[in-house]
Design an enzyme around this catalytic site. Structure first.
Site, PDB file in Angstrom:
ATOM      1  N   SER A 167      -1.773  -2.619  -9.792  1.00 29.42           N
ATOM      2  CA  SER A 167      -0.805  -2.901  -8.641  1.00 29.42           C
ATOM      3  C   SER A 167      -0.168  -4.243  -8.804  1.00 29.42           C
ATOM      4  O   SER A 167       0.422  -4.685  -9.788  1.00 29.42           O
ATOM      5  CB  SER A 167      -1.234  -2.646  -7.449  1.00 29.42           C
ATOM      6  OG  SER A 167      -0.090  -2.380  -6.499  1.00 29.42           O
ATOM      7  N   ASP A 217       2.385   8.206  -8.103  1.00 33.14           N
ATOM      8  CA  ASP A 217       2.151   7.248  -7.357  1.00 33.14           C
ATOM      9  C   ASP A 217       2.894   7.055  -5.899  1.00 33.14           C
ATOM     10  O   ASP A 217       4.093   7.271  -5.928  1.00 33.14           O
ATOM     11  CB  ASP A 217       2.302   6.041  -8.231  1.00 33.14           C
ATOM     12  CG  ASP A 217       1.665   4.812  -7.696  1.00 33.14           C
ATOM     13  OD1 ASP A 217       1.964   4.476  -6.283  1.00 33.14           O
ATOM     14  OD2 ASP A 217       1.256   3.922  -8.427  1.00 33.14           O
ATOM     15  N   HIS A 249      -1.800   6.440  -6.503  1.00 32.95           N
ATOM     16  CA  HIS A 249      -2.122   4.777  -6.742  1.00 32.95           C
ATOM     17  C   HIS A 249      -3.316   4.630  -6.747  1.00 32.95           C
ATOM     18  O   HIS A 249      -3.995   4.051  -5.613  1.00 32.95           O
ATOM     19  CB  HIS A 249      -1.290   4.258  -5.478  1.00 32.95           C
ATOM     20  CG  HIS A 249      -1.095   2.738  -5.737  1.00 32.95           C
ATOM     21  ND1 HIS A 249       0.185   2.079  -6.819  1.00 32.95           N
ATOM     22  CD2 HIS A 249      -1.571   1.514  -5.257  1.00 32.95           C
ATOM     23  CE1 HIS A 249       0.136   0.890  -6.791  1.00 32.95           C
ATOM     24  NE2 HIS A 249      -0.889   0.330  -5.714  1.00 32.95           N
TER      25      HIS A 249
END
Length: 280
Positions: A167, A217, A249
């Site tokens: 991320s 995601d 995610h």
């Protein structure tokens, strides 16, 4: 409420003949005052300030290093179980893994909550996400310092140093790796994105890059970040972009397997490590 990207992998056994993975936000907790905190499956694990170093066990010499950056609100501890397990994505026993922890800063998009973050982000008047570029390059400079120390330990072999992250950490790994003045060994970018303002150093066009993103995601929608991925695919010569249907995610088992294959191709092998150290 503060939104965080913290993840950590924990196996739940098998379901329908397939090994399933559950993602949790609480990592293995370790004592603040202990330097040697645990002996992993193939690592000696040490906490140094807020970072965690996984040294090859059995007095092996490290011949490569993977420097890893976590996501928003997470820490080095959040990825300890991910790497210090039998199912680690790192395929070689001679690789040192360095898990860095971001500084604690107020994050505007989360109402000013103090949390570990590589950079601040906010939504401007046009409803677009705005990143704090000064903090981004400050984080890159800090990580560059770690790269320099590792390169010194490896007799200047920058190509044996790899960057990776999840991320926010993925975006930082790409930013540093694609602008570095030294040719690093490769980049692993999981569930991340490419900054629009990033100017790629064309001397780095041959760096191996591994990208993995879930098509479902919910925090960083794949359709929204795909343009940035395609841009570096056009500008670089060795980019793998993997997407997974039904994956959000988080980090999946298929993702670990695919990342391991990439690192097996790009990391110096254990046989090369033996040759290197017996010839010195």
């Amino acid at each position: 409420m503060c939104i965080r990207d913290s993840i950590n992998a924990e196996y739940m056994g098998r379901q329908g003949g397939i090994k399933m993975m559950r993602l949790i936000s609480v990592g293995r907790r370790i004592g603040r005052n202990s330097n040697m905190i645990e002996r992993g499956f193939s690592y000696d694990i040490r906490k140094i300030d807020r970072d965690i170093y996984l040294f090859p066990g059995g007095k092996k010499q490290a011949t490569s290093t993977l420097i890893w950056m976590h996501g928003l609100g997470d820490s080095a501890e959040g990825f300890l179980d991910f790497f210090a397990s039998r199912d680690t994505p790192v395929p070689t026993k001679s690789t040192k893994v360095i898990l860095l922890t971001a500084p604690e800063i107020p994050v505007t998009i989360n109402g000013g909550c103090l949390m570990n973050a590589w950079f601040d982000k906010e939504i401007d008047a046009n409803r677009k996400i705005k990143f704090n570029e000064k903090q981004i390059w400050e984080s890159c400079n800090r990580i560059s310092g770690v790269v320099e120390k590792e390169a010194t330990l490896m007799n200047g072999k920058y190509s044996n140093i790899f960057l990776g992250g999840f991320s926010q950490g993925s975006a930082i790994a790409l930013a540093l790796g694609l602008t570095s003045k030294h040719p690093l060994g490769g980049i692993c970018a999981l569930s991340g994105f490419v900054f629009d303002f990033l100017k790629i150093n064309q001397d780095r066009k041959d760096i191996p890059v591994f990208i993995y993103h879930g098509e479902d995601d919910e925090m960083l929608p794949f359709e929204g970040v795909k343009r940035g991925y395609q841009r570096i695919k056009r500008e670089l010569t060795n980019v793998e972009i993997h997407s997974e249907k039904g994956h959000g995610h988080s980090i999946s088992e298929e993702e670990i397997i695919t990342m391991r294959k990439f690192l097996k191709k790009t990391l110096p092998s254990d046989i090369q490590a033996i040759i290197h150290y017996t010839s010195r």
